[in-house]
Design an enzyme around this catalytic site. Structure first.
Site, short mmCIF file in Angstrom:
data_model
loop_
_atom_site.label_atom_id
_atom_site.label_comp_id
_atom_site.label_asym_id
_atom_site.label_seq_id
_atom_site.Cartn_x
_atom_site.Cartn_y
_atom_site.Cartn_z
N GLN A 91 -38.41 38.70 -21.80
CA GLN A 91 -37.59 37.53 -22.10
C GLN A 91 -38.49 36.29 -22.18
OE1 GLN A 91 -33.67 37.58 -19.67
NE2 GLN A 91 -35.12 38.77 -18.47
N ASN A 92 -39.73 36.45 -21.73
CA ASN A 92 -40.64 35.31 -21.63
C ASN A 92 -41.21 34.95 -23.00
OD1 ASN A 92 -40.14 35.56 -18.90
ND2 ASN A 92 -42.06 36.66 -18.48
N ASP A 94 -44.05 33.08 -23.06
CA ASP A 94 -45.49 32.85 -22.86
C ASP A 94 -46.27 34.06 -23.40
OD1 ASP A 94 -44.74 33.66 -19.49
OD2 ASP A 94 -45.97 34.93 -20.77
N HIS A 109 -37.01 37.00 -26.95
CA HIS A 109 -36.61 35.60 -27.07
C HIS A 109 -37.64 34.75 -27.81
CE1 HIS A 109 -33.66 36.09 -23.46
NE2 HIS A 109 -33.17 36.56 -24.59
N CYS A 117 -40.70 28.69 -40.26
CA CYS A 117 -40.46 27.72 -41.33
C CYS A 117 -39.05 27.90 -41.88
CB CYS A 117 -41.47 27.94 -42.46
SG CYS A 117 -41.21 26.81 -43.84
N CYS A 136 -46.22 24.17 -43.11
CA CYS A 136 -46.10 25.64 -43.02
C CYS A 136 -47.31 26.31 -43.65
CB CYS A 136 -44.83 26.09 -43.77
SG CYS A 136 -44.71 27.89 -43.94
N ALA A 221 -44.18 39.85 -7.49
CA ALA A 221 -44.54 40.81 -8.54
C ALA A 221 -46.02 41.19 -8.48
CB ALA A 221 -44.22 40.22 -9.91
C1 BV8 Z 1 -26.48 35.48 -27.81
C2 BV8 Z 1 -35.95 31.17 -24.84
C3 BV8 Z 1 -24.91 35.93 -29.53
C4 BV8 Z 1 -35.77 29.68 -24.64
C5 BV8 Z 1 -34.00 31.99 -23.66
C6 BV8 Z 1 -20.81 33.40 -20.88
C7 BV8 Z 1 -20.97 34.63 -20.28
C8 BV8 Z 1 -21.96 35.52 -20.70
C9 BV8 Z 1 -22.82 35.19 -21.75
C10 BV8 Z 1 -22.67 33.96 -22.34
C11 BV8 Z 1 -21.68 33.07 -21.91
N1 BV8 Z 1 -21.78 31.97 -22.68
C12 BV8 Z 1 -22.79 32.14 -23.56
C13 BV8 Z 1 -23.33 33.35 -23.37
C14 BV8 Z 1 -24.44 33.97 -24.12
C15 BV8 Z 1 -25.77 33.39 -23.65
C16 BV8 Z 1 -25.93 33.53 -22.16
O1 BV8 Z 1 -26.20 34.61 -21.65
N2 BV8 Z 1 -25.75 32.40 -21.43
C17 BV8 Z 1 -25.88 32.43 -19.99
C18 BV8 Z 1 -26.49 31.11 -19.51
C19 BV8 Z 1 -24.50 32.65 -19.37
N3 BV8 Z 1 -26.79 34.16 -24.33
C20 BV8 Z 1 -27.20 33.79 -25.55
O2 BV8 Z 1 -26.84 32.78 -26.11
C21 BV8 Z 1 -28.14 34.77 -26.24
N4 BV8 Z 1 -27.68 34.99 -27.58
O3 BV8 Z 1 -25.70 35.80 -26.96
O4 BV8 Z 1 -26.23 35.53 -29.16
C22 BV8 Z 1 -24.91 36.15 -30.98
C23 BV8 Z 1 -24.17 37.21 -31.46
C24 BV8 Z 1 -24.14 37.43 -32.83
C25 BV8 Z 1 -24.86 36.58 -33.69
C26 BV8 Z 1 -25.61 35.53 -33.17
C27 BV8 Z 1 -25.64 35.30 -31.82
C28 BV8 Z 1 -29.55 34.21 -26.38
C29 BV8 Z 1 -30.12 33.92 -25.03
C30 BV8 Z 1 -31.59 33.54 -25.19
C31 BV8 Z 1 -31.82 32.10 -24.75
N5 BV8 Z 1 -33.26 31.85 -24.72
N6 BV8 Z 1 -35.34 31.84 -23.70
C32 BV8 Z 1 -36.85 29.13 -23.75
O5 BV8 Z 1 -37.56 29.88 -23.04
O6 BV8 Z 1 -36.96 27.88 -23.76
S1 BV8 Z 1 -33.29 32.40 -22.18
C33 BV8 Z 1 -34.37 32.08 -20.92
O7 BV8 Z 1 -33.60 32.01 -19.74
C34 BV8 Z 1 -35.36 33.19 -20.64
O8 BV8 Z 1 -35.86 33.75 -21.81
C35 BV8 Z 1 -34.58 34.16 -19.81
O9 BV8 Z 1 -33.83 35.02 -20.62
C36 BV8 Z 1 -33.66 33.24 -19.07
C37 BV8 Z 1 -34.24 32.93 -17.71
O10 BV8 Z 1 -33.97 34.03 -16.95
P1 BV8 Z 1 -35.13 34.67 -16.06
O11 BV8 Z 1 -36.26 35.08 -16.93
O12 BV8 Z 1 -34.47 35.71 -15.25
O13 BV8 Z 1 -35.65 33.49 -15.15
P2 BV8 Z 1 -34.93 32.85 -13.88
O14 BV8 Z 1 -35.68 31.61 -13.53
O15 BV8 Z 1 -33.46 32.80 -14.11
O16 BV8 Z 1 -35.16 33.94 -12.73
C38 BV8 Z 1 -36.46 34.22 -12.27
C39 BV8 Z 1 -36.35 35.42 -11.35
O17 BV8 Z 1 -37.67 35.77 -10.93
C40 BV8 Z 1 -35.54 35.12 -10.10
O18 BV8 Z 1 -34.67 36.21 -9.86
C41 BV8 Z 1 -36.60 35.04 -8.99
O19 BV8 Z 1 -36.11 35.56 -7.76
C42 BV8 Z 1 -37.70 35.92 -9.54
N7 BV8 Z 1 -39.05 35.54 -9.09
C43 BV8 Z 1 -39.54 34.30 -8.88
N8 BV8 Z 1 -40.83 34.38 -8.50
C44 BV8 Z 1 -41.16 35.70 -8.47
C45 BV8 Z 1 -40.03 36.44 -8.86
N9 BV8 Z 1 -40.03 37.78 -8.92
C46 BV8 Z 1 -41.17 38.42 -8.60
N10 BV8 Z 1 -42.30 37.78 -8.22
C47 BV8 Z 1 -42.33 36.43 -8.14
N11 BV8 Z 1 -43.46 35.80 -7.76
#
Ligand code: BV8
Length: 234
Positions: A91-92, A94, A109, A117, A136, A221
């Site tokens: 999902q990252n 980076d 993602h 472009c 571009c 991790a």
């Molecule tokens: C789509 C790029 C449809 C951007 C990202 C209501 C209910 C359910 C779903 C939805 C809803 N309303 C809207 C939706 C859909 C929506 C969604 O899920 N929203 C959420 C907020 C509810 N999803 C979308 O819109 C997706 N698209 O559904 O399209 C569609 C259908 C047909 C046609 C067209 C479209 C697209 C989602 C992608 C968004 N882009 N990234 C950017 O990076 O700037 S999402 C972004 O956030 C990340 O990529 C990642 O996916 C997410 C972050 O989550 P995590 O990676 O888990 O990070 P987080 O900080 O949350 O957690 C870190 C974890 O690591 C923690 O658990 C922590 O304990 C742990 N940790 C910390 N340190 C360590 C560790 N573990 C181990 N070792 C460590 N040291």
């Protein structure tokens, strides 16, 4: 560890945390810095392209200051040594998996180091800042480049490939993700639906979906992932 033939690994921001890349929901979370609606949606880009470009320019520039950690390197070691099917879905956005040596990798993602472009639809490698004057590399036109990042409301990349891999796998491992964002957060349900695979969560703390996994190990991790890779390869 039983012999596995087909492994799918999902990674999230937690695998890059120990490299110094901020997670999204931690105390220093990126979303804390900005409301997600302000920067990671097509509407935000249409409303204020300069703000969105700046948000991604800062993160793209930040990549030069971080390096892969032992978790990234361990997954690359698995990738090189594992003779079965393997897909690392991240999902990252980076580039730490690549810099750690991973090859069988899919950025669902998108990537900070790519530009899209909107005039000719080409995707190009891009490590500099993006702005209105950026030209571009394919069509030469300026003012049409956006980050090649999947925003909220946009379809993630590679979903057919991912769904097929989830249906075939006999091991699904989720590393460093809170299980908040779909469709990635739903992958464990897909795996359980097919009913064949073992599932393992490696995370600092229990994620939102931890109860769906057959096994969960909690800790950093950089410690959990190398130990797990040793088990799989032994
Ligand atoms: C789509 C790029 C449809 C951007 C990202 C209501 C209910 C359910 C779903 C939805 C809803 N309303 C809207 C939706 C859909 C929506 C969604 O899920 N929203 C959420 C907020 C509810 N999803 C979308 O819109 C997706 N698209 O559904 O399209 C569609 C259908 C047909 C046609 C067209 C479209 C697209 C989602 C992608 C968004 N882009 N990234 C950017 O990076 O700037 S999402 C972004 O956030 C990340 O990529 C990642 O996916 C997410 C972050 O989550 P995590 O990676 O888990 O990070 P987080 O900080 O949350 O957690 C870190 C974890 O690591 C923690 O658990 C922590 O304990 C742990 N940790 C910390 N340190 C360590 C560790 N573990 C181990 N070792 C460590 N040291």
């Amino acid at each position: 560890m039983a012999k596995y033939r087909s492994i799918v690994i999902l990674t999230g921001a937690g695998i890059s945390a120990e490299s110094g890349v901020p997670t999204f929901r931690g105390p220093d979370g990126l979303w804390e810095g900005h409301r997600v609606e302000d920067v990671a949606t097509p509407e935000a880009f249409a409303r204020d392209p300069a703000l969105v470009q700046q948000f991604y320019n800062q993160r793209r520039a930040g990549l030069a200051r971080v390096a892969p950690n032992p978790a990234h390197v361990a997954l690359a070691r698995l990738d090189a040594a594992f003779d079965g099917e393997l897909l690392i879905v991240t999902q990252n956005v980076d580039d730490l998996h690549e810099r750690g040596g991973a090859r069988r990798l899919l950025h669902m993602h998108g990537e900070l180091n790519k530009a899209w472009c909107l005039a000719c639809d080409a995707r190009s490698g891009w490590t500099a800042d993006l702005d209105d004057d950026s030209r571009c590399p394919s069509c030469g036109r300026a003012g049409h480049l956006r980050p090649d990042i999947v925003w909220f409301g946009e379809m993630p990349y590679g979903m057919e490939t991912i769904e097929a891999a989830l249906a075939r796998c006999d091991l699904f491992v989720s590393i460093g993700t809170s299980g908040n964002v779909y469709p990635a957060a739903g992958f464990i349900s897909t795996v359980r639906y097919h009913g064949r695979a073992h599932s393992l969560e490696l995370n600092l703390e229990p994620s939102g979906g931890t109860g769906w996994f057959r096994e969960a190990r909690h800790g950093p991790a950089s410690q959990l992932v190398p130990a797990w890779v040793d088990e799989v390869l032994d």
